[in-house]
Structures are given as structure tokens and as C-alpha cells.
Scaffold this motif. Structure first.
Motif, PDB file in Angstrom:
ATOM      1  N   VAL A 113       0.839  -1.202   0.000  1.00 32.69           N
ATOM      2  CA  VAL A 113       0.000   0.000   0.000  1.00 32.69           C
ATOM      3  C   VAL A 113       0.876   1.256   0.000  1.00 32.69           C
ATOM      4  CG1 VAL A 113      -2.158  -0.908   0.929  1.00 32.69           C
ATOM      5  CG2 VAL A 113      -0.313  -0.329   2.514  1.00 32.69           C
ATOM      6  N   PRO A 114       1.750   1.404  -1.013  1.00 34.40           N
ATOM      7  CA  PRO A 114       2.508   2.647  -1.126  1.00 34.40           C
ATOM      8  C   PRO A 114       1.555   3.811  -1.405  1.00 34.40           C
ATOM      9  CG  PRO A 114       2.708   1.363  -3.132  1.00 34.40           C
ATOM     10  CD  PRO A 114       1.985   0.492  -2.154  1.00 34.40           C
ATOM     11  N   VAL A 115       2.093   4.988  -1.377  1.00 32.16           N
ATOM     12  CA  VAL A 115       1.253   6.180  -1.546  1.00 32.16           C
ATOM     13  C   VAL A 115       0.474   6.135  -2.859  1.00 32.16           C
ATOM     14  CG1 VAL A 115       1.322   8.672  -1.905  1.00 32.16           C
ATOM     15  CG2 VAL A 115       2.656   7.639  -0.063  1.00 32.16           C
ATOM     16  N   ALA A 116       1.096   5.667  -3.921  1.00 26.87           N
ATOM     17  CA  ALA A 116       0.400   5.608  -5.210  1.00 26.87           C
ATOM     18  C   ALA A 116      -0.830   4.715  -5.120  1.00 26.87           C
ATOM     19  CB  ALA A 116       1.349   5.099  -6.294  1.00 26.87           C
ATOM     20  N   THR A 117      -0.728   3.623  -4.379  1.00 26.19           N
ATOM     21  CA  THR A 117      -1.876   2.727  -4.211  1.00 26.19           C
ATOM     22  C   THR A 117      -2.955   3.386  -3.366  1.00 26.19           C
ATOM     23  OG1 THR A 117      -0.468   0.773  -4.408  1.00 26.19           O
ATOM     24  CG2 THR A 117      -2.606   0.473  -3.330  1.00 26.19           C
ATOM     25  N   LEU A 118      -2.575   4.090  -2.309  1.00 27.52           N
ATOM     26  CA  LEU A 118      -3.556   4.793  -1.477  1.00 27.52           C
ATOM     27  C   LEU A 118      -4.352   5.783  -2.310  1.00 27.52           C
ATOM     28  CD1 LEU A 118      -1.456   5.556   1.742  1.00 27.52           C
ATOM     29  CD2 LEU A 118      -3.002   3.639   1.329  1.00 27.52           C
TER      30      LEU A 118
ATOM     31  N   GLY B  16     -11.660   0.309   0.003  1.00 30.26           N
ATOM     32  CA  GLY B  16     -10.494   1.054   0.454  1.00 30.26           C
ATOM     33  C   GLY B  16      -9.227   0.224   0.485  1.00 30.26           C
ATOM     34  N   TYR B  17      -9.332  -1.051   0.206  1.00 31.43           N
ATOM     35  CA  TYR B  17      -8.163  -1.926   0.138  1.00 31.43           C
ATOM     36  C   TYR B  17      -8.570  -3.189  -0.613  1.00 31.43           C
ATOM     37  CZ  TYR B  17     -10.551  -4.191   4.063  1.00 31.43           C
ATOM     38  OH  TYR B  17     -11.498  -4.801   4.852  1.00 31.43           O
ATOM     39  N   GLU B  18      -7.582  -3.924  -1.072  1.00 28.94           N
ATOM     40  CA  GLU B  18      -7.838  -5.182  -1.753  1.00 28.94           C
ATOM     41  C   GLU B  18      -8.093  -6.283  -0.721  1.00 28.94           C
ATOM     42  OE1 GLU B  18      -8.215  -5.531  -4.900  1.00 28.94           O
ATOM     43  OE2 GLU B  18      -7.616  -3.488  -5.445  1.00 28.94           O
ATOM     44  N   PRO B  19      -9.104  -7.138  -0.931  1.00 28.95           N
ATOM     45  CA  PRO B  19      -9.393  -8.204   0.045  1.00 28.95           C
ATOM     46  C   PRO B  19      -8.192  -9.076   0.366  1.00 28.95           C
ATOM     47  CG  PRO B  19     -11.184  -8.015  -1.538  1.00 28.95           C
ATOM     48  CD  PRO B  19     -10.081  -7.118  -2.035  1.00 28.95           C
ATOM     49  N   ASP B  20      -7.359  -9.351  -0.632  1.00 28.27           N
ATOM     50  CA  ASP B  20      -6.195 -10.201  -0.396  1.00 28.27           C
ATOM     51  C   ASP B  20      -5.193  -9.517   0.529  1.00 28.27           C
ATOM     52  OD1 ASP B  20      -4.749 -12.698  -1.080  1.00 28.27           O
ATOM     53  OD2 ASP B  20      -3.278 -11.304  -1.913  1.00 28.27           O
TER      54      ASP B  20
ATOM     55  N   VAL C 161     -19.723   3.595  11.919  1.00 24.77           N
ATOM     56  CA  VAL C 161     -19.249   2.220  12.094  1.00 24.77           C
ATOM     57  C   VAL C 161     -18.250   1.924  10.976  1.00 24.77           C
ATOM     58  CG1 VAL C 161     -19.879  -0.208  12.276  1.00 24.77           C
ATOM     59  CG2 VAL C 161     -21.475   1.555  13.066  1.00 24.77           C
ATOM     60  N   GLU C 162     -17.022   1.610  11.354  1.00 27.60           N
ATOM     61  CA  GLU C 162     -15.987   1.392  10.345  1.00 27.60           C
ATOM     62  C   GLU C 162     -16.173   0.067   9.619  1.00 27.60           C
ATOM     63  OE1 GLU C 162     -11.129   1.591   9.721  1.00 27.60           O
ATOM     64  OE2 GLU C 162     -11.978   1.798  11.746  1.00 27.60           O
ATOM     65  N   SER C 163     -16.027   0.114   8.297  1.00 29.11           N
ATOM     66  CA  SER C 163     -16.070  -1.076   7.428  1.00 29.11           C
ATOM     67  C   SER C 163     -17.343  -1.887   7.608  1.00 29.11           C
ATOM     68  CB  SER C 163     -14.839  -1.962   7.673  1.00 29.11           C
ATOM     69  OG  SER C 163     -13.657  -1.293   7.329  1.00 29.11           O
ATOM     70  N   ALA C 164     -18.448  -1.232   7.954  1.00 29.23           N
ATOM     71  CA  ALA C 164     -19.700  -1.960   8.166  1.00 29.23           C
ATOM     72  C   ALA C 164     -20.175  -2.647   6.891  1.00 29.23           C
ATOM     73  CB  ALA C 164     -20.783  -1.007   8.688  1.00 29.23           C
ATOM     74  N   ALA C 165     -20.003  -1.981   5.758  1.00 29.45           N
ATOM     75  CA  ALA C 165     -20.480  -2.551   4.499  1.00 29.45           C
ATOM     76  C   ALA C 165     -19.671  -3.761   4.070  1.00 29.45           C
ATOM     77  CB  ALA C 165     -20.449  -1.488   3.400  1.00 29.45           C
ATOM     78  N   GLN C 166     -18.427  -3.877   4.567  1.00 27.96           N
ATOM     79  CA  GLN C 166     -17.575  -5.009   4.211  1.00 27.96           C
ATOM     80  C   GLN C 166     -17.584  -6.098   5.277  1.00 27.96           C
ATOM     81  OE1 GLN C 166     -16.089  -1.640   4.196  1.00 27.96           O
ATOM     82  NE2 GLN C 166     -17.124  -1.582   2.216  1.00 27.96           N
TER      83      GLN C 166
ATOM     84  N   THR D 293      -8.775   6.043   2.563  1.00 29.95           N
ATOM     85  CA  THR D 293      -9.010   4.600   2.456  1.00 29.95           C
ATOM     86  C   THR D 293      -9.842   4.010   3.592  1.00 29.95           C
ATOM     87  OG1 THR D 293      -6.912   4.141   3.578  1.00 29.95           O
ATOM     88  CG2 THR D 293      -6.888   4.229   1.154  1.00 29.95           C
ATOM     89  N   ARG D 294     -10.238   4.791   4.581  1.00 28.10           N
ATOM     90  CA  ARG D 294     -11.085   4.280   5.656  1.00 28.10           C
ATOM     91  C   ARG D 294     -12.540   4.492   5.263  1.00 28.10           C
ATOM     92  NH1 ARG D 294      -7.948   5.020  10.470  1.00 28.10           N
ATOM     93  NH2 ARG D 294      -9.652   4.325  11.803  1.00 28.10           N
ATOM     94  N   ARG D 295     -13.399   3.501   5.519  1.00 23.91           N
ATOM     95  CA  ARG D 295     -14.800   3.565   5.122  1.00 23.91           C
ATOM     96  C   ARG D 295     -15.703   3.451   6.355  1.00 23.91           C
ATOM     97  NH1 ARG D 295     -12.290   5.295   1.697  1.00 23.91           N
ATOM     98  NH2 ARG D 295     -11.929   4.483  -0.419  1.00 23.91           N
ATOM     99  N   PHE D 296     -16.734   4.309   6.416  1.00 23.02           N
ATOM    100  CA  PHE D 296     -17.643   4.346   7.555  1.00 23.02           C
ATOM    101  C   PHE D 296     -19.081   4.382   7.074  1.00 23.02           C
ATOM    102  CE2 PHE D 296     -13.634   5.883   9.070  1.00 23.02           C
ATOM    103  CZ  PHE D 296     -13.525   5.361  10.337  1.00 23.02           C
TER     104      PHE D 296
END
Length: 378
Positions: free
Chosen positions: A24-29, A38-42, A157-162, A199-202
Motif C-alpha cells: 500500500v505505497p502512496v500511489a496505491t492509497l 479502500g483496500y484489496e481483500p487479499d 461504524v468502520e467497514s460496516a459494508a464489508q 481509504t477508511r470507510r464508515f
């Protein structure tokens, strides 16, 4: 984090730092800015393999720590998350994992999925209810035969949808009670919220007479007060550790800039007025390291002053974290306020963490209440 680390802890910290730099370098963020997760599941699954989700879980349930103090080890990871502005619900997943492992074997299958990184869990704690008390609970839980029924709203609520499951804190006849609710349960609705972090989801999560079996309870009905208090302490300390990591990254970046940038034939760092500002920032940074380390050590050791130290850490880093990074922005001049510069990633992180799990004002008020309670019982 200023703990004296042994070789295994340093290797653990370094492994996570290198993983974050590679994945997750800056370019990926920046590329994930509009991604719904906000991130890849893997990415999360591989992080779990590194030990991100197991440090507060007992060995009987498949967890274990590096040093014997799992929270200290987890604090190292939280610091690296802040230092890299990394994505992922590190705090909430570990808060839930801690609650489940302390509840015995009732939710062992869910806990195993959390350890493997194949399922995300999140904690529904904050509520849109007017209250002058940090952690006030308005969500209602009632017992109906072999079921429990939840009614109320949690936000943010953080990452509730995931998340696959949500740990929900509510009240039964006024007493704190916790329930593990699968996200797809009828009556659960999730609406996304805007956030300053890239990248944080609420989300806002509404529970409209959500019915789950009594087996979904985490602990006893009306008996969750002690565990909920621990969860608030964990969240405050870990988010503080993450903020300190972001503060450190912003400060280091600014010091390097001040020595590299020349004006009137002299480096910026040579000007007396700027030296005073750097001295202030350095004092805030080291104090933030110190109070956060003290809070983590106190919670890990079950110290009697753990609650006070957790709130002191959250109040201090919340106030001075934003002030430090704002000063770093000013030191950079015009480039510091551009989206193309990386500094805003850390300003976003400390700004978000300042608001989560209680603001500095909330925690100062809580500290005053704790001191008052001690005086009454002295």
C-alpha cells in the motif's frame, strides 16, 4: 512507540512495515480513493497471516502474541499503520476479536474466520444520541423468547459494508449487553458516510427490530459493562498509537524538508524562529509517544489506572496530533496544502482519529469524572 523491543518484536514490526511499503505505497492509497472498500481483500487476508488479527486472542482459540503482551505487539502494528497511512479496520477487528475470545467458545467459528482474515468484523459503539457522557448507549435490546431483538442506530461504524458480522453494544433494561449480528440479517440497513481519510470507510447502521437467536449474545445479558469498558480503552489506546505513527511520519518528512529546502542561501532549519517551532513539535511528539506507551502498558497489565491513561492518551494525541501535522503543513509552505504532496495523508489520519472513540474534550471530561469517582471512594 518507544518500548524496548526484543529481536522478535523488532522483526515483527519490520515485517509489517515492509509489507505496507510494498502493498500500500502512496500511489496505491491514491488509486483506492474512490474504491468502496479502500483496500484489496487479499491485502487484509495476508495481513492476518502476518498476525494482525491474532494478538489479543488466546492460544486456545488459535491466537497468541510475540512478546507475551499481545496489546504491546498490536500497538507496534497500529503505529506502522499510522506511519504509512495504511488502510484496513485494524482497531475494530481486534476489539471484536478480544471480546469474542473472552466470551469463551460460543463464537469460535467466527473467531477462526477473523484470524484467517477471510471475514471482517466491526464494532458498533458510537451513536447519534445527545449525551454529555462518552460511550453513552441508546440502542435497545429486548429478549423475546429464544431471540433477542435490536432497535436503534450506530454511527459511525468502520467497514460496516464489508463486515461479515457486527458486534453491537446495547442495553437490556438499562444494562450493557453485546450481540454479534451477521450483516445480512433482515432489518439491518447500512448507509455510507463521507470521511476525510482516503481509504477508511464508515457507515450509518440501522437496526430495525433485528431479530437474532440468544446464541448471538456475547457474554451474559446485562453483564457486558466490564468488557465494554475494556473495548473503549483498547480503541482509545490503539487509535492513539496509530495517530502517533502518523505524527512521526509527518514530523520526519518536515525535518528532512527543512534541511533540504534553502532560502537566502540557508536551509530553512537554520532559522531560529523555525527551530523553536520544531522544538515544540518534537516535545508534542515525544509526549504522545510516552503517554500512548503508558496507556498500552497499563491496559495490557490490567493496571488500576488504565482507564485514566487511555483517556489521557486519546485526549493528548487528539489535540496535539492535529496541531503538529498542521504545523508541518505550514512549514512546507504552499506545496503542503496540495493534494499531490503526501503530507495530507497523515493530516487526514490524525484528524479522523481525533474524532473516533471520543474527542479530546470527551476524554478530558471522562478523566475529570474518573478523578471525581476516586475522590468519593477515597
Amino acid at each position: 512507540m518507544r518500548f524496548d523491543l526484543d529481536a522478535e518484536q523488532e522483526f515483527f514490526r519490520g515485517t509489517t512495515a515492509r509489507f505496507l511499503e510494498d502493498h500500500v505505497p502512496v500511489a496505491t492509497l491514491r488509486a483506492l480513493r474512490n474504491d468502496p472498500i479502500g483496500y484489496e481483500p487479499d491485502y487484509w487476508r495476508r495481513g492476518a497471516e502476518l498476525g494482525w488479527t491474532s494478538l489479543l486472542v488466546s492460544e486456545a482459540h488459535g491466537g497468541g502474541s510475540i512478546s507475551g503482551a499481545g496489546l504491546v505487539d498490536l500497538g507496534l502494528i497500529a503505529h506502522e499503520f499510522g506511519r504509512h497511512a495504511a488502510p484496513g479496520p485494524l482497531v475494530t477487528v481486534n476489539v471484536v476479536a478480544d471480546a469474542l475470545t473472552r466470551a469463551g467458545d460460543a463464537h469460535a467459528a467466527v473467531l477462526a474466520d477473523l484470524l484467517a482474515g477471510t471475514v471482517i468484523a466491526t464494532w458498533g459503539s458510537a451513536e447519534p444520541v445527545p449525551s454529555d457522557q462518552l460511550g453513552a448507549i441508546g440502542l435497545e435490546i429486548r429478549v423475546d423468547g429464544g431471540d433477542v431483538v435490536l432497535h436503534g442506530v450506530k454511527r459511525p461504524v468502520e467497514s460496516a459494508a464489508q463486515a461479515g458480522v457486527l458486534l453491537v453494544t446495547g442495553r437490556v433494561d438499562g444494562e450493557p449487553t453485546q450481540v454479534l449480528v451477521p450483516r445480512e440479517t433482515p432489518g439491518v440497513s447500512i448507509a455510507p458516510m463521507e470521511t476525510v481519510d482516503l481509504t477508511r470507510r464508515f457507515s450509518v447502521v440501522t437496526f430495525d427490530d433485528v431479530r437474532v437467536p440468544r446464541a448471538a449474545l456475547v457474554g451474559e445479558i446485562g453483564g457486558a459493562a466490564e468488557q465494554v469498558e475494556r473495548q473503549h480503552q483498547l480503541a482509545a489506546a490503539l487509535s492513539s498509537a496509530e495517530s502517533v505513527g502518523a505524527m512521526q511520519a509527518a514530523f520526519d518528512m518536515t525535518v528532512e524538508w527543512a534541511f533540504d529546502r534553502y532560502t537566502f542561501g540557508r536551509p530553512l532549519a537554520s532559522y531560529q524562529a523555525l527551530k523553536h517551532r520544531f522544538a515544540d513539535m518534537k516535545s508534542w511528539l515525544e509526549a504522545s509517544h510516552g503517554i500512548t506507551d503508558a496507556a498500552i502498558a497499563a491496559i495490557a497489565g490490567g493496571a488500576s489506572d488504565a482507564a485514566e491513561l487511555a483517556s489521557a492518551a486519546k485526549a493528548y494525541t487528539g489535540q496535539y496530533g492535529a496541531e503538529l501535522v498542521q504545523d508541518c503543513v505550514q512549514m512546507h509552505g504552499g506545496i503542503g496544502v496540495t493534494f499531490d504532496h503526501d503530507l495530507h495523508l497523515f493530516l487526514r489520519r490524525v484528524t479522523l482519529n481525533r474524532a473516533l472513540y471520543g474527542t479530546p474534550a470527551d476524554h478530558r471530561q471522562r478523566l475529570a469524572a474518573l478523578v471525581e469517582q476516586q475522590a468519593v471512594h477515597a
